[in-house]
Motif scaffolding. Sequence first.
Motif, PDB file in Angstrom:
ATOM      1  N   ALA A 193       0.813   5.918  -9.463  1.00 39.33           N
ATOM      2  CA  ALA A 193       1.992   6.688  -9.873  1.00 39.33           C
ATOM      3  C   ALA A 193       1.930   6.967 -11.373  1.00 39.33           C
ATOM      4  N   ARG A 194       1.463   5.955 -12.132  1.00 44.63           N
ATOM      5  CA  ARG A 194       1.399   6.160 -13.589  1.00 44.63           C
ATOM      6  C   ARG A 194       0.257   7.097 -13.972  1.00 44.63           C
ATOM      7  N   GLU A 195      -0.931   6.812 -13.424  1.00 44.19           N
ATOM      8  CA  GLU A 195      -2.130   7.498 -13.941  1.00 44.19           C
ATOM      9  C   GLU A 195      -2.318   8.890 -13.359  1.00 44.19           C
ATOM     10  N   LEU A 196      -1.798   9.112 -12.156  1.00 47.63           N
ATOM     11  CA  LEU A 196      -1.977  10.438 -11.550  1.00 47.63           C
ATOM     12  C   LEU A 196      -0.651  11.205 -11.510  1.00 47.63           C
ATOM     13  N   ASP A 197       0.321  10.688 -10.767  1.00 49.46           N
ATOM     14  CA  ASP A 197       1.491  11.513 -10.441  1.00 49.46           C
ATOM     15  C   ASP A 197       2.301  11.891 -11.683  1.00 49.46           C
ATOM     16  N   VAL A 198       2.747  10.888 -12.425  1.00 43.16           N
ATOM     17  CA  VAL A 198       3.637  11.205 -13.552  1.00 43.16           C
ATOM     18  C   VAL A 198       2.817  11.754 -14.730  1.00 43.16           C
ATOM     19  N   ARG A 247       1.881  -4.814  -2.141  1.00 47.03           N
ATOM     20  CA  ARG A 247       3.137  -4.374  -2.766  1.00 47.03           C
ATOM     21  C   ARG A 247       2.855  -3.307  -3.831  1.00 47.03           C
ATOM     22  N   PRO A 248       3.637  -2.230  -3.821  1.00 46.01           N
ATOM     23  CA  PRO A 248       3.398  -1.135  -4.763  1.00 46.01           C
ATOM     24  C   PRO A 248       3.415  -1.593  -6.224  1.00 46.01           C
ATOM     25  N   LEU A 249       4.266  -2.566  -6.549  1.00 44.72           N
ATOM     26  CA  LEU A 249       4.392  -2.934  -7.967  1.00 44.72           C
ATOM     27  C   LEU A 249       3.328  -3.934  -8.422  1.00 44.72           C
ATOM     28  N   ASP A 250       2.497  -4.395  -7.501  1.00 41.96           N
ATOM     29  CA  ASP A 250       1.401  -5.291  -7.870  1.00 41.96           C
ATOM     30  C   ASP A 250       0.268  -4.430  -8.451  1.00 41.96           C
ATOM     31  N   GLY A 251      -0.081  -4.679  -9.694  1.00 44.65           N
ATOM     32  CA  GLY A 251      -1.093  -3.855 -10.379  1.00 44.65           C
ATOM     33  C   GLY A 251      -2.450  -3.905  -9.698  1.00 44.65           C
ATOM     34  N   ALA A 252      -2.692  -4.894  -8.840  1.00 42.96           N
ATOM     35  CA  ALA A 252      -3.991  -4.997  -8.166  1.00 42.96           C
ATOM     36  C   ALA A 252      -4.031  -4.186  -6.862  1.00 42.96           C
TER      37      ALA A 252
END
Length: 494
Positions: free
Chosen positions: A107-112, A327-332
């Motif tokens: 979400a950070r690196e592509l979408d937003v 989980r989506p919020l897990d950076g791994a």
Amino acid sequence: MTADTARWIRNFVDGRYVDPEETGGENRSFEKTDPATGLVNARVHEAGEALVDRAVTAARGALGPWARTPVRERTAVLRRAADLIEERFEEFVAAEIADTGKPVTQARELDVARALANFRTFADVVAAAGQESFLTDLAGGRQALNYAVRKPLGVVAVIVPWNLPLLLLTWKVAPALACGNAVVVKPSEETPGTATLLAEVLRDAGLPAGAYNVVHGFGGGSAGAHLTAHPGIDGVTFTGSSATGSHVMRTVAPRVRPVSFELGGKNAALVFGDADLDETLDGLTRSVFANTGQVCLCTERVYVHRSVFADVADGLAERARSLRLGRPLDGATTTGPLISQAHRDKVRGYFALAEEAGAKVLTGGGVPALGAELDGGSWIEPTLWTGLTNADRPVREEIFGPVAALIPFDTEDEAIALANDTDYGLAASVWTTDLRRGHRVAQAMDVGMAWVNTWFLRDLRSPFGGMGLSGIGREGGASSLHFYTEPTNVCVSL
Ligand code: NAD
Ligand code: 6OD
């Protein structure tokens, strides 16, 4: 979150949110569930025919003043919008995750990140745009000057899907606004969040009320159909399935409105015997499994030279097994859920068809048990098949999940014929260290975008779109300017 405590997502018309109570008899809403857990996390106010009409009327009202705003001021609004998205970056990330369950890193690196790039790039493209002119020689030594002035198309209906909601929305809204149009956007019913946040950002960036409106709802019998059938729209830019595109085209046909269609795909990768194996496997892992296979450009057919077939099959299956669902919020976490249970049912339907057709499952083929609240989500295992041919439905039809069929070939001509044997024509990728072959094969692909030794590498100034069932027209750079404007040619006898 229960349905009672879920946040409200409202329509945005004429520069402000519309409260559900304001829409009287049309006051309908629907639940939005979190794909990672299956729990309701929002209620969305559905726009009926009257509210869609208000949105189109507001857009028509904003059109003249916005179209007359000098380009440098319009592009300044776009740049401020990008800055404001940057300031509210994590809010956009959270909204995109709430709607899709996608991993936070993506979400950070592509979408937003791409939303920022879309606004900044199209501000640059429109600011730098020039006009063609021709000096025409006439009899008797006289001349005429021909030049075209480009005017905004008008009120543009922007209809987008759920897979890359903000990226795909801003890819259309940024050039449309930069060219002086007003828009009414209809995000997917699955992903109402970021389109709504964007309304606040554009308002705060100084966009006049009515130039950006959001109507929520479904397609047929709901906001999508009301919008495309509305006589006040001047064109439709649509991203979604080929079947819906065909429907939208029929709806606008009586009023002969222009359409720009970015539709489905059944994209091929061609792996030659001389390909760099590691680079190819990394590339294929992205192109098959990115966004859980829910990118129109994703590879679902992998044609591999027989000399390296076993190595590619083993290597790709190993990489698929190493993807981390969670989980989506897990950076791994590398891989999220599918968008919905309905979409998972569709993907599983193709698992059954592949089995009936005699496919060998190299990896995956089922539903993972991730434990706790995730077991309510629409998760699916990354899946690879061998043993299928181009005659089988899982190789012919778009699945839109983390799946691919690997099929061997013996010659370059055979690989090209296999890859082009499809009703779609969106994208292809060619993997080879022989650059002459790379150019040759890429040029032979009947697709809108062919990559060599890479995938989904984008320069937003280049044309993007598809052939056949994959769409009509191109957007990106000058192609966007052509769709979002209408030329008037002026011919002056000198
Ligand atoms: P979809 O066609 O079901 O829906 C797309 C949008 O159209 C949604 O907002 C939906 O509500 C709306 N819609 C549906 N019926 C409508 C109607 N009758 N009138 C007006 N609007 C209507 O597609 P989806 O399931 O949301 O997205 C997945 C599809 O999108 C896949 O086929 C994928 O390949 C395609 N896609 C293509 C591209 C591209 O650039 N070519 C990009 C992303 C997705
Ligand atoms: O990168 C883009 O501009 C674009 N339109 C991507 C589409 C991806 C399809 O899911």
